[in-house]
Design a protein around this motif. Structure first.
Motif, PDB file in Angstrom:
ATOM      1  N   UNK A  13       0.826  -1.208   0.000  1.00 53.60           N
ATOM      2  CA  UNK A  13       0.000   0.000   0.000  1.00 53.60           C
ATOM      3  C   UNK A  13       0.859   1.257   0.000  1.00 53.60           C
ATOM      4  N   UNK A  14       0.247   2.343  -0.418  1.00 51.86           N
ATOM      5  CA  UNK A  14       0.893   3.650  -0.376  1.00 51.86           C
ATOM      6  C   UNK A  14      -0.162   4.694  -0.058  1.00 51.86           C
ATOM      7  N   UNK A  15       0.210   5.691   0.736  1.00 55.22           N
ATOM      8  CA  UNK A  15      -0.724   6.737   1.102  1.00 55.22           C
ATOM      9  C   UNK A  15      -0.346   7.352   2.434  1.00 55.22           C
ATOM     10  N   UNK A  16      -1.135   8.319   2.908  1.00 54.38           N
ATOM     11  CA  UNK A  16      -0.861   8.935   4.200  1.00 54.38           C
ATOM     12  C   UNK A  16      -2.160   9.121   4.967  1.00 54.38           C
ATOM     13  N   UNK A  17      -2.037   9.039   6.304  1.00 54.77           N
ATOM     14  CA  UNK A  17      -3.200   9.120   7.182  1.00 54.77           C
ATOM     15  C   UNK A  17      -2.859   9.899   8.437  1.00 54.77           C
ATOM     16  N   UNK A  18      -3.864  10.515   9.016  1.00 54.31           N
ATOM     17  CA  UNK A  18      -3.698  11.091  10.338  1.00 54.31           C
ATOM     18  C   UNK A  18      -3.615   9.939  11.333  1.00 54.31           C
ATOM     19  N   UNK A  19      -2.703  10.053  12.309  1.00 52.84           N
ATOM     20  CA  UNK A  19      -2.572   8.994  13.299  1.00 52.84           C
ATOM     21  C   UNK A  19      -3.877   8.867  14.077  1.00 52.84           C
ATOM     22  N   UNK A  20      -4.287   7.642  14.310  1.00 51.14           N
ATOM     23  CA  UNK A  20      -5.500   7.393  15.069  1.00 51.14           C
ATOM     24  C   UNK A  20      -6.792   7.605  14.310  1.00 51.14           C
ATOM     25  N   UNK A  21      -6.701   7.858  12.981  1.00 52.80           N
ATOM     26  CA  UNK A  21      -7.911   8.108  12.183  1.00 52.80           C
ATOM     27  C   UNK A  21      -8.544   6.780  11.789  1.00 52.80           C
ATOM     28  N   UNK A  22      -9.245   6.169  12.730  1.00 48.95           N
ATOM     29  CA  UNK A  22      -9.854   4.861  12.506  1.00 48.95           C
ATOM     30  C   UNK A  22     -10.871   4.901  11.371  1.00 48.95           C
ATOM     31  N   UNK A  23     -11.719   5.919  11.377  1.00 47.94           N
ATOM     32  CA  UNK A  23     -12.760   6.029  10.352  1.00 47.94           C
ATOM     33  C   UNK A  23     -12.148   6.190   8.960  1.00 47.94           C
ATOM     34  N   UNK A  24     -11.093   7.016   8.872  1.00 46.64           N
ATOM     35  CA  UNK A  24     -10.444   7.225   7.591  1.00 46.64           C
ATOM     36  C   UNK A  24      -9.816   5.957   7.051  1.00 46.64           C
ATOM     37  N   UNK A  25      -9.203   5.171   7.930  1.00 45.92           N
ATOM     38  CA  UNK A  25      -8.579   3.921   7.499  1.00 45.92           C
ATOM     39  C   UNK A  25      -9.628   2.927   7.022  1.00 45.92           C
ATOM     40  N   UNK A  26     -10.717   2.790   7.766  1.00 39.89           N
ATOM     41  CA  UNK A  26     -11.765   1.858   7.370  1.00 39.89           C
ATOM     42  C   UNK A  26     -12.363   2.261   6.023  1.00 39.89           C
ATOM     43  N   UNK A  27     -12.527   3.559   5.822  1.00 38.19           N
ATOM     44  CA  UNK A  27     -13.055   4.062   4.548  1.00 38.19           C
ATOM     45  C   UNK A  27     -12.103   3.708   3.414  1.00 38.19           C
ATOM     46  N   UNK A  28     -10.789   3.906   3.634  1.00 35.12           N
ATOM     47  CA  UNK A  28      -9.802   3.628   2.591  1.00 35.12           C
ATOM     48  C   UNK A  28      -9.724   2.138   2.277  1.00 35.12           C
ATOM     49  N   UNK A  29      -9.796   1.296   3.293  1.00 35.44           N
ATOM     50  CA  UNK A  29      -9.732  -0.148   3.069  1.00 35.44           C
ATOM     51  C   UNK A  29     -10.949  -0.629   2.288  1.00 35.44           C
ATOM     52  N   UNK A  30     -12.117  -0.076   2.610  1.00 38.83           N
ATOM     53  CA  UNK A  30     -13.324  -0.445   1.871  1.00 38.83           C
ATOM     54  C   UNK A  30     -13.243   0.050   0.434  1.00 38.83           C
ATOM     55  N   UNK A  31     -12.753   1.268   0.253  1.00 39.81           N
ATOM     56  CA  UNK A  31     -12.733   1.899  -1.058  1.00 39.81           C
ATOM     57  C   UNK A  31     -11.677   1.278  -1.975  1.00 39.81           C
ATOM     58  N   UNK A  32     -10.513   0.898  -1.417  1.00 38.34           N
ATOM     59  CA  UNK A  32      -9.401   0.419  -2.233  1.00 38.34           C
ATOM     60  C   UNK A  32      -9.272  -1.093  -2.295  1.00 38.34           C
ATOM     61  N   UNK A  33      -9.682  -1.773  -1.227  1.00 37.69           N
ATOM     62  CA  UNK A  33      -9.490  -3.212  -1.175  1.00 37.69           C
ATOM     63  C   UNK A  33     -10.786  -4.000  -1.022  1.00 37.69           C
ATOM     64  N   UNK A  34     -11.908  -3.326  -0.934  1.00 35.76           N
ATOM     65  CA  UNK A  34     -13.187  -3.990  -0.675  1.00 35.76           C
ATOM     66  C   UNK A  34     -13.094  -4.837   0.591  1.00 35.76           C
ATOM     67  N   UNK A  35     -12.444  -4.273   1.617  1.00 31.62           N
ATOM     68  CA  UNK A  35     -12.282  -4.967   2.894  1.00 31.62           C
ATOM     69  C   UNK A  35     -13.371  -4.502   3.857  1.00 31.62           C
ATOM     70  N   UNK A  36     -14.136  -5.453   4.357  1.00 34.27           N
ATOM     71  CA  UNK A  36     -15.195  -5.150   5.304  1.00 34.27           C
ATOM     72  C   UNK A  36     -14.678  -5.284   6.727  1.00 34.27           C
ATOM     73  N   UNK A  37     -15.414  -4.709   7.675  1.00 37.51           N
ATOM     74  CA  UNK A  37     -14.958  -4.787   9.058  1.00 37.51           C
ATOM     75  C   UNK A  37     -16.111  -5.160   9.983  1.00 37.51           C
ATOM     76  N   UNK A  38     -15.737  -5.744  11.108  1.00 37.25           N
ATOM     77  CA  UNK A  38     -16.688  -6.102  12.153  1.00 37.25           C
ATOM     78  C   UNK A  38     -16.086  -5.690  13.491  1.00 37.25           C
ATOM     79  N   UNK A  39     -16.834  -4.908  14.255  1.00 48.95           N
ATOM     80  CA  UNK A  39     -16.350  -4.411  15.540  1.00 48.95           C
ATOM     81  C   UNK A  39     -16.858  -5.311  16.655  1.00 48.95           C
ATOM     82  N   UNK A  40     -15.915  -5.867  17.431  1.00 48.19           N
ATOM     83  CA  UNK A  40     -16.255  -6.683  18.589  1.00 48.19           C
ATOM     84  C   UNK A  40     -15.494  -6.108  19.781  1.00 48.19           C
ATOM     85  N   UNK A  41     -16.183  -5.321  20.608  1.00 44.55           N
ATOM     86  CA  UNK A  41     -15.521  -4.655  21.719  1.00 44.55           C
ATOM     87  C   UNK A  41     -14.505  -3.641  21.202  1.00 44.55           C
TER      88      UNK A  41
END
Length: 355
Positions: free
Chosen positions: A316-344
């Motif tokens: 991968x290549x790119x830049x993110x704000x540290x701790x930007x959980x929402x931004x990372x999840x958005x990028x993974x969905x948008x670029x890799x079609x990676x889904x997520x599930x939150x458990x605790x």
């Protein structure tokens, strides 16, 4: 060779949309219109962000241009007109500069340092630490600066004969003020780093190992019990051979009482990328997704877990704000079609299932 996929955050997409809106406002050439259509087709997020920015732009000519290019713009056009009822005159007067301000604000927000005004330390001995996701800059009484990264701790002892720092955990960058009478010595694992008018970065690793990056000047790396002469600042480079290893600006290595990995010379761009955490950013340039996720995990209480082995090696290549959980999840969905599930406090990441 694995293909490197750029990770595009929501903020980056919005910034790109702002740039397109600005071009549309001054009039698109045929070449640019084709490029815009290609950009729109790359992702649904591109299209929605473009319409969102167009509504804020508040210009009928822009919405008319979009309606000619994309049918969905007609709905955005109607929504935009409805929203104008609630816009004040001062807001409408400043709307013409929105795209430029939007781009500047995104860049400014992303690159702002996480630390506030440096906290000055005059005490002789004191422990300083940061929590997960926190960063802090400490100004010592001698004029030196310590930038602490996430989940880090150092013990500072400014003595009459030596300025001693011990890395207890995490990562710290040191900008050392010259003092010919008091060497600046940082203890890490089984080694110590003696500054010789310099700046350097230390990250404590597992099993008493640490990674050292010299960003300015030079340092002497020696074993923790190696005695040092009182006039160390008067010594020449050749005199250090019996005391340890000299490293200069751009050098990086991992130590475990000795070199556990070969010393590497980094370019200025690579050094700046390694220190991007001081601006609250993480920069990836072809690293594995597994490595990128491990780095993000350092900055958030919620931990990401990659469940699919096949996606760990993707680069991968790119830049993110540290701790930007929402931004990372958005990028993974948008670029890799990676889904997520939150458990605790755990976020499990899986490749999207095809239907």
């Amino acid at each position: 060779m694995n293909k490197v996929t750029p990770l595009i955050s929501k903020e980056q997409i919005q910034e790109q949309a702002c740039e397109w809106i600005s071009r549309i406002d001054r009039g698109l050439e045929d070449r640019e219109r084709n490029q815009l259509q290609l950009w729109i087709k790359q992702s649904d997020n591109h299209q929605s962000s473009l319409f969102e920015m167009a509504a804020l732009w508040d210009d009928l000519s822009v919405m008319h241009e979009l309606s000619g290019l994309f049918p969905l713009a007609e709905k955005s056009n109607a929504d935009a007109q409805q929203s104008r009822v609630f816009l004040s005159r001062p807001f409408m007067a400043t709307a013409a500069s929105f795209a430029l301000l939007c781009s500047i604000m995104f860049m400014w927000m992303q690159w702002q340092p996480q630390s506030d005004i440096p906290q000055q330390v005059q005490a002789q001995s004191q422990v300083h630490e940061t929590s997960v996701g926190e960063q802090k800059t400490i100004a010592l009484g001698d004029g030196s600066l310590i930038a602490l990264n996430t989940n880090s701790a150092v013990e500072v002892n400014l003595g009459d004969k030596v300025r001693s720092i011990k890395i207890l955990s995490g990562e710290a960058h040191f900008e050392v003020a010259p003092d010919a009478n008091r060497p600046f010595v940082v203890a890490a694992g089984q080694n110590k780093v003696t500054a010789i008018g310099t700046a350097f970065n230390v990250q404590l690793l597992e099993n008493k190992r640490f990674e050292l990056l010299v960003t300015e000047g030079k340092v002497l790396v020696s074993e923790i019990n190696q005695s040092m002469p009182d006039d160390i600042h008067k010594l020449k480079t050749d005199d250090f051979s019996a005391l340890g290893t000299i490293m200069v600006s751009g050098d990086t290595a991992v130590f475990d009482g000795f070199f556990s990995e070969p010393m590497i010379r980094l370019s200025l761009d690579q050094v700046q990328r390694n220190l991007s955490w001081q601006q609250g950013m993480l920069v990836f340039q072809g690293e594995s997704l597994e490595y990128a996720i491990a780095e993000m995990n350092r900055y958030t209480a919620k931990q990401f877990v990659l469940k699919d082995e096949v996606i760990k090696a993707r680069r991968v290549a790119g830049y993110f704000k540290v701790g930007d959980t929402e931004g990372l999840l958005h990028a993974l969905q948008n670029n890799f079609a990676i889904e997520h599930e939150v458990v605790g406090d755990v976020i499990y990441l899986n490749a999207a299932q095809s239907h």
